[in-house]
Design a protein around this motif. Structure first.
Motif, PDB file in Angstrom:
ATOM      1  N   LEU A   1       0.850  -1.184   0.000  1.00  0.00           N
ATOM      2  CA  LEU A   1       0.000   0.000   0.000  1.00  0.00           C
ATOM      3  C   LEU A   1       0.885   1.232   0.000  1.00  0.00           C
ATOM      4  O   LEU A   1       1.730   1.397   0.875  1.00  0.00           O
ATOM      5  CB  LEU A   1      -0.912   0.008   1.230  1.00  0.00           C
ATOM      6  CG  LEU A   1      -1.890   1.183   1.290  1.00  0.00           C
ATOM      7  CD1 LEU A   1      -2.884   1.132   0.144  1.00  0.00           C
ATOM      8  CD2 LEU A   1      -2.634   1.198   2.616  1.00  0.00           C
TER       9      LEU A   1
ATOM     10  N   PHE B   1       0.899   5.584  -0.683  1.00  0.00           N
ATOM     11  CA  PHE B   1       0.207   6.824  -0.991  1.00  0.00           C
ATOM     12  C   PHE B   1       1.173   7.669  -1.785  1.00  0.00           C
ATOM     13  O   PHE B   1       2.208   8.081  -1.273  1.00  0.00           O
ATOM     14  CB  PHE B   1      -0.236   7.539   0.285  1.00  0.00           C
ATOM     15  CG  PHE B   1      -1.390   6.840   0.967  1.00  0.00           C
ATOM     16  CD1 PHE B   1      -2.518   6.467   0.240  1.00  0.00           C
ATOM     17  CD2 PHE B   1      -1.349   6.543   2.317  1.00  0.00           C
ATOM     18  CE1 PHE B   1      -3.583   5.820   0.855  1.00  0.00           C
ATOM     19  CE2 PHE B   1      -2.416   5.901   2.937  1.00  0.00           C
ATOM     20  CZ  PHE B   1      -3.527   5.538   2.197  1.00  0.00           C
TER      21      PHE B   1
ATOM     22  N   GLY C   1       0.240   3.216   8.605  1.00  0.00           N
ATOM     23  CA  GLY C   1      -0.727   2.411   7.861  1.00  0.00           C
ATOM     24  C   GLY C   1      -1.439   1.357   8.674  1.00  0.00           C
ATOM     25  O   GLY C   1      -1.930   0.385   8.123  1.00  0.00           O
TER      26      GLY C   1
ATOM     27  N   SER D   1      -4.987   2.030   7.842  1.00  0.00           N
ATOM     28  CA  SER D   1      -5.171   1.699   6.429  1.00  0.00           C
ATOM     29  C   SER D   1      -5.266   0.202   6.222  1.00  0.00           C
ATOM     30  O   SER D   1      -5.963  -0.263   5.316  1.00  0.00           O
ATOM     31  CB  SER D   1      -4.007   2.251   5.599  1.00  0.00           C
ATOM     32  OG  SER D   1      -3.960   3.647   5.706  1.00  0.00           O
TER      33      SER D   1
ATOM     34  N   ARG E   1      -8.749  -0.598   6.961  1.00  0.00           N
ATOM     35  CA  ARG E   1      -9.583  -0.120   5.847  1.00  0.00           C
ATOM     36  C   ARG E   1      -9.466  -1.047   4.640  1.00  0.00           C
ATOM     37  O   ARG E   1     -10.429  -1.242   3.894  1.00  0.00           O
ATOM     38  CB  ARG E   1      -9.212   1.316   5.474  1.00  0.00           C
ATOM     39  CG  ARG E   1      -9.655   2.343   6.533  1.00  0.00           C
ATOM     40  CD  ARG E   1      -9.132   3.741   6.224  1.00  0.00           C
ATOM     41  NE  ARG E   1      -9.382   4.132   4.841  1.00  0.00           N
ATOM     42  CZ  ARG E   1     -10.537   4.610   4.395  1.00  0.00           C
ATOM     43  NH1 ARG E   1     -11.545   4.775   5.232  1.00  0.00           N
ATOM     44  NH2 ARG E   1     -10.692   4.929   3.123  1.00  0.00           N
ATOM     45  N   THR E   2      -8.274  -1.620   4.455  1.00  0.00           N
ATOM     46  CA  THR E   2      -8.080  -2.575   3.365  1.00  0.00           C
ATOM     47  C   THR E   2      -8.940  -3.815   3.585  1.00  0.00           C
ATOM     48  O   THR E   2      -9.603  -4.300   2.665  1.00  0.00           O
ATOM     49  CB  THR E   2      -6.599  -2.984   3.283  1.00  0.00           C
ATOM     50  OG1 THR E   2      -5.809  -1.797   3.142  1.00  0.00           O
ATOM     51  CG2 THR E   2      -6.345  -3.906   2.102  1.00  0.00           C
TER      52      THR E   2
ATOM     53  N   GLN F   1     -12.394  -0.663   2.078  1.00  0.00           N
ATOM     54  CA  GLN F   1     -12.515   0.792   1.901  1.00  0.00           C
ATOM     55  C   GLN F   1     -11.244   1.384   1.328  1.00  0.00           C
ATOM     56  O   GLN F   1     -11.153   2.575   1.036  1.00  0.00           O
ATOM     57  CB  GLN F   1     -12.816   1.461   3.248  1.00  0.00           C
ATOM     58  CG  GLN F   1     -14.153   1.044   3.821  1.00  0.00           C
ATOM     59  CD  GLN F   1     -14.288   1.381   5.287  1.00  0.00           C
ATOM     60  OE1 GLN F   1     -13.439   2.051   5.861  1.00  0.00           O
ATOM     61  NE2 GLN F   1     -15.352   0.914   5.908  1.00  0.00           N
ATOM     62  N   GLN F   2     -10.227   0.551   1.181  1.00  0.00           N
ATOM     63  CA  GLN F   2      -8.929   1.021   0.708  1.00  0.00           C
ATOM     64  C   GLN F   2      -8.394  -0.040  -0.255  1.00  0.00           C
ATOM     65  O   GLN F   2      -8.325  -1.217   0.107  1.00  0.00           O
ATOM     66  CB  GLN F   2      -7.978   1.193   1.913  1.00  0.00           C
ATOM     67  CG  GLN F   2      -6.563   1.522   1.576  1.00  0.00           C
ATOM     68  CD  GLN F   2      -6.444   2.952   1.078  1.00  0.00           C
ATOM     69  OE1 GLN F   2      -6.832   3.886   1.761  1.00  0.00           O
ATOM     70  NE2 GLN F   2      -5.951   3.111  -0.131  1.00  0.00           N
ATOM     71  N   GLN F   3      -8.050   0.389  -1.467  1.00  0.00           N
ATOM     72  CA  GLN F   3      -7.516  -0.548  -2.449  1.00  0.00           C
ATOM     73  C   GLN F   3      -6.018  -0.725  -2.229  1.00  0.00           C
ATOM     74  O   GLN F   3      -5.315   0.240  -1.964  1.00  0.00           O
ATOM     75  CB  GLN F   3      -7.732  -0.002  -3.865  1.00  0.00           C
ATOM     76  CG  GLN F   3      -9.192   0.027  -4.297  1.00  0.00           C
ATOM     77  CD  GLN F   3      -9.744  -1.361  -4.522  1.00  0.00           C
ATOM     78  OE1 GLN F   3      -9.094  -2.195  -5.138  1.00  0.00           O
ATOM     79  NE2 GLN F   3     -10.936  -1.642  -3.990  1.00  0.00           N
TER      80      GLN F   3
END
Lengths: 301, 278
Positions: free
Chosen positions: B17, B19, B47, B50, B53-54, B58-60
């Motif tokens: 992941l 950003f 993260g 995150s 969220r993955t 909700q997070q790719q």
């Protein structure tokens, strides 16, 4: 002074008047149900200010319809839905939402004033959109308002549980797979419709008295998920019907009566809520006496 | 239905992941079995959230795969129980403890919230099992932070989830409640054989419960038992600066850890449990 009170509260020929406005009273009661129910979610979703924003754009839509000679309710709905969807899509976060509302509101009001200024007809119609005109709504439009109100009530009943979940507990609802964003948009559509209907009756400036005040009052005195909507509906219906009954005598706009009753109920509820808090009767906690003083967490079972 | 003991609940393969050009983690491989307790540690901005969220869709991922129960993750799932940070509800919010727990069972179902007798009984059972029967009809907004989190645990387990995601559930709780709530989570995952992913900045309240630790820092990660990961050499390498890990009276204290990523991180110093106070 006698003149004034005579104008404010005139009950001559009251029986005949009552027959004339019977349908308006039914419609007002129905609108009270809509306002009380949807208000509970408006409060939970922190949309009070958004309601005001939607109502100004709805007012613009209604006055445009008046100017172009098309159905005022339809114009009002169109304006409402555009505003509700804009706010719903762009204003997911409270702060963004407030800015969007603040931008839309004067724009809508300005447009509405422009259309009304260009409108050559009776000025009573114009004023009515801002401050309410239920008595002058004809039967055909009344039918439309009733239909939309019923649609809103059914819509709310159908999505009540997931909507409550998504409103008070969005993160968990999302994690559990609820389509929180779609629910939010669906709610904004219902809210748009509710605002459009309310405008026809209490006017754009005073919609909050119907869609926010009753629910806000109910939430001062109870935290029960059943009592809250029931009380909110009761308060809204009393305000609406009471307002109409008081207003028709003097032939005055109903909105000042509606808003005043609504406001007084709120004040009363605040006082009651304050007393409940002082006496500690709020929250319905049933802690056994032995544990009442200490923390209610058991460290090991 | 009790899942088989070695069923893979969550699986991340070569998961990366980033950003922009900033990788939070790269090539993360992780298999989580039923009943396993994983703590996700590390400073802010690395993260941790995150990752949750993955898992929640909700997070790719930038690359790699994430699977829940052998299938691709969706946008949330009813196989997931989620315990968020404690947050204050507005006074007057029409929500009682039993309603919050009820949402965990049938909050997704359309219609009016009229509950059947069976439903009420189930809610009562859950409240009883988290030791909160006496709070059943209390408004959630009127409860203390510890009480709220206790109800939250009930809500999260009420739907018999296969995976429990906890996002800093102990934050803003005092020590006593931190222990009570984490013990409750531990107890429930053993009872229900639920896998747990527990994101926290302070491992100490859960140190004796975790099976494995995922430590995120400096764009890197380490997975292993607390003894394998929470060591001076490992963290010094990850932070690329001398870091000392002291074990004292069953607690882990990390000294000298700089911010992972994110210079705006102000909570970081207390991150690895210099007492867990706020």
């Amino acid at each position: 002074m006698d003149d004034l009170s005579g104008t404010l509260f005139n009950f001559e020929n009251y029986g005949e008047l009552l027959v004339l406005v019977r349908n308006s009273i039914y419609a007002g009661a129905l609108l009270g149900i809509v306002g009380g129910l949807i208000g509970v979610f408006v409060m939970q979703r922190d949309l009070q200010f958004a309601v005001h924003g939607i109502s100004e754009l709805s007012f613009a839509g209604a006055s445009a319809a008046l100017l172009f000679g098309v159905n005022v309710v339809a114009g009002s709905i169109l304006g409402s839905l555009i505003a509700a969807l804009l706010i719903g899509v762009l204003g997911v976060r409270a702060r963004e939402r407030n800015s969007i509302v603040a931008v839309l509101m004067p724009f809508g009001l300005g447009l509405g004033i422009l259309f009304l200024a260009l409108y050559p007809g009776r000025s009573a119609n114009q004023f009515g959109l801002l401050t309410g005109q239920i008595v002058s709504v004809d039967n055909e439009q009344l039918g439309l308002l009733v239909t939309i109100s019923i649609v809103v009530i059914i819509g709310l009943f159908v999505m009540w549980r997931p909507l409550s979940f998504a409103s008070v507990d969005a993160d968990v609802a999302r994690a559990r797979g609820l389509p929180v964003a779609a629910i939010s948009i669906a709610f904004m559509v219902l809210l748009g419709l509710a605002v459009a209907v309310s405008i026809q009756i209490v006017g754009a400036l005073l919609v909050l008295a119907l869609l926010v005040t009753p629910a806000a009052a109910a939430m001062r005195v109870t935290a029960s998920p059943f009592l809250t909507p029931l009380l909110a509906v009761l308060f809204a219906v009393v305000s609406m019907v009471g307002g109409i009954l008081l207003a028709i005598g003097g032939g005055l706009p109903i909105s000042p009566f509606v808003t005043t009753i609504s406001f007084l109920i709120y004040v009363l509820c605040r006082v009651i809520g304050w007393q409940q808090q002082r006496s500690g009767s709020r929250g319905e906690r049933t802690v056994s006496p032995g544990r009442a003083a200490g923390p209610t967490v058991r460290l090991s079972e | 239905m009790t899942p088989s003991p070695d069923a893979s609940i969550l699986s991340l393969r070569q998961a990366t992941l980033s950003f922009g050009d900033r990788p939070l983690w790269r090539g993360l491989n992780l298999e989580l079995k039923a009943g396993e307790f994983l703590a996700v540690l590390g400073p802010n901005g690395t993260g941790k959230t995150s990752l949750l969220r993955t898992i929640l869709g909700q997070q790719q991922l930038t690359s790699g795969t994430v699977e829940l129960l052998g299938g691709p993750v969706g946008r949330g799932s009813r196989d997931i129980g989620y315990i968020p940070q404690q947050k204050l509800l507005d006074a007057g919010t029409p929500l009682r403890a039993r309603d919050l727990v009820g949402f965990g069972i049938n909050g997704h179902r359309w219609g009016l919230p009229v509950s059947s007798r069976a439903m009420r009984r189930r809610v009562d059972e859950v409240l009883e099992s988290v030791g909160a029967s006496d709070l059943a009809n209390a408004s959630v907004a009127s409860l203390s932070g510890g009480e709220q989190q206790r109800i939250r645990v009930g809500q999260a387990i009420a739907g018999n989830p296969r995976l429990l995601l906890c996002d800093e559930p102990l934050l803003s709780l005092d020590l006593q409640y931190q222990r009570a709530v984490s013990e409750l989570i531990d107890e429930k995952r053993r009872e229900l054989n639920t896998a747990v992913v527990f994101v926290t900045h302070d491992v100490n309240p859960i140190l004796n419960m975790v099976d494995r630790v995922l430590y995120l820092a400096g764009g890197q990660f380490r997975v292993g038992t607390p003894d394998e990961v929470l060591r001076s050499e490992v963290l010094s390498y990850m932070y690329d600066t001398p870091v000392e890990v002291i074990r004292s009276r069953g607690r882990v204290i990390v000294i000298g850890a700089p911010d992972g990523y994110g210079a705006h991180d102000h909570e970081n110093h207390h991150v690895h449990g210099d007492g867990g106070h706020h």
